[in-house]
Design an enzyme around this catalytic site. Structure first.
Site, PDB file in Angstrom:
ATOM      1  CG  HIS A   1      -0.301  -0.242   2.509  1.00 43.89           C
ATOM      2  ND1 HIS A   1       0.606   0.648   3.068  1.00 43.89           N
ATOM      3  CD2 HIS A   1      -0.410  -1.271   3.401  1.00 43.89           C
ATOM      4  CE1 HIS A   1       1.008   0.194   4.235  1.00 43.89           C
ATOM      5  NE2 HIS A   1       0.427  -0.969   4.464  1.00 43.89           N
ATOM      6  CB  ALA A   2       0.099   4.841   0.152  1.00 41.12           C
ATOM      7  N   GLY A   3       1.942   3.095   2.255  1.00 40.59           N
ATOM      8  CA  GLY A   3       2.985   3.097   3.278  1.00 40.59           C
ATOM      9  C   GLY A   3       4.236   2.392   2.793  1.00 40.59           C
ATOM     10  CG  HIS A   4       4.196  -1.793   2.034  1.00 36.91           C
ATOM     11  ND1 HIS A   4       2.860  -2.110   2.067  1.00 36.91           N
ATOM     12  CD2 HIS A   4       4.766  -2.506   3.032  1.00 36.91           C
ATOM     13  CE1 HIS A   4       2.634  -2.987   3.025  1.00 36.91           C
ATOM     14  NE2 HIS A   4       3.770  -3.244   3.636  1.00 36.91           N
TER      15      HIS A   4
ATOM     16  CD  GLN B   1       8.334  -5.206  11.988  1.00 38.42           C
ATOM     17  OE1 GLN B   1       7.642  -6.211  11.961  1.00 38.42           O
ATOM     18  NE2 GLN B   1       8.388  -4.352  10.979  1.00 38.42           N
TER      19      GLN B   1
ATOM     20  N   GLY C   1       8.653   0.989   8.524  1.00 35.04           N
ATOM     21  CA  GLY C   1       7.628   1.980   8.800  1.00 35.04           C
ATOM     22  C   GLY C   1       7.453   2.212  10.293  1.00 35.04           C
TER      23      GLY C   1
ATOM     24  CG  LEU D   1      -2.343   3.907   4.428  1.00 34.13           C
ATOM     25  CD1 LEU D   1      -1.605   4.184   3.118  1.00 34.13           C
ATOM     26  CD2 LEU D   1      -3.828   3.691   4.139  1.00 34.13           C
TER      27      LEU D   1
ATOM     28  CB  ILE E   1       1.533   6.394   4.793  1.00 37.57           C
ATOM     29  CG1 ILE E   1       3.020   6.646   4.468  1.00 37.57           C
ATOM     30  CG2 ILE E   1       0.648   6.986   3.703  1.00 37.57           C
ATOM     31  CD1 ILE E   1       3.407   8.101   4.391  1.00 37.57           C
TER      32      ILE E   1
END
Length: 285
Positions: free
Chosen positions: A34-37, A153, A147, A184, A176
């Site tokens: 998604h946009a985060g990745h 993590q 992220g 997200l 994001i």
């Protein structure tokens, strides 16, 4: 953009870039991008000469009753997004490659893995740290991108690299969010319309924490109680935790610290969601 599965092929391509003095950026993912990745790949593209993305749904970080089998797998869509975001190489290892027959080694970061997510998902982080160690040592990038949504993590991976002398810089990129404020996540696809609406209480609880700290609130126990009440009173949500911790140690705190983070976790229906927000000490003074 090239794709490979086998580790020797990955290393050959990365080594060829190193011989040209190229800097290597690495974005480990489980796919369903998604946009985060995409923001991580774009950050790597800005910083580095050669960008590697891995796509591997890691079975060892899923508990027995979790969603490994139904976790979304959309490789062709993922490859298209990787290409568009500027990846040079996508590594697609199989489970047999990552965990060959008689595999018997695990990597554990003790203290940081025992709190928050580690309490609810006791084997999760051992699976994460083991696979990330293998991913990093297979690729040996200069910088790896994670992220901030998975705050615990990235803190654990950072500690792991420091403790094991893995020569990779860990760079954490901002969360994001969708236009409604929901962080997200690939798991958002599981949410019904009503569950998604309820899930917005996670980000609202974090906004509440930030506003109270900005207003001068110093009783963090009271602040935590208000976050917990907001989430617990939302239909379709089951609270796991809503707390404030030291940004480095992840220890729960009661009074403001120079660096602190509000973290929340809850189930929206059967889907587990997490979110977080850094809190400024300047605002707390």
């Amino acid at each position: 953009m090239e794709t490979v599965s086998e580790i020797p092929a990955l290393r050959k391509l990365v080594d060829a870039q190193r011989k040209q003095n190229a800097s290597i950026g690495f974005v480990p993912t489980m796919g369903a991008l998604h946009a985060g990745h995409v923001s991580l790949i774009e950050a790597a593209r800005r910083d580095c000469d050669f960008v590697v993305v891995s796509i591997f749904v890691n079975p060892t970080q899923f508990g027995p009753s979790e969603d490994f089998e139904k976790y979304p797998r959309v490789v062709e869509q993922d490859l298209a997004q990787c290409h568009k975001a500027g990846a040079d190489l996508v590594w697609l290892p199989t489970t047999e490659i990552m965990y060959p027959e008689n595999f018997s080694t695990c990597v554990t970061v003790k203290t940081l893995s025992q709190v928050l997510e580690g309490k609810t998902r006791p084997d999760h982080f051992e699976g994460v740290t083991t696979v990330v160690t293998k991913l990093l040592l297979s690729c040996l990038p200069d910088v790896a991108y994670f992220g901030a949504k998975d705050y615990q993590q990235q803190a654990i991976v950072r500690r792991m690299c420091l403790d094991l002398n893995i020569p990779v810089e860990i760079k954490t990129c901002p969360i994001i969010r969708d236009t409604d404020g929901l962080a997200l996540s690939s798991r958002n696809a599981y949410l019904s319309e009503s569950e998604r609406e309820s899930a917005l209480s996670l980000s609202r609880a974090l906004i509440l924490a930030e506003e109270l700290v900005n207003a001068g609130e110093t009783d963090l126990n009271q602040l935590k109680a208000e976050m917990q009440q907001l989430i617990s009173s939302t239909p379709l949500l089951k609270l796991d935790y809503a707390t404030i911790v030291d940004a480095d140690t992840l220890e729960e705190i009661s009074t403001p610290q120079p660096a602190m983070v509000a973290l929340v976790a809850a189930y929206a229906g059967a889907t587990r969601l997490i979110d977080n927000c850094p809190l400024s000490v300047d605002s707390a003074q």
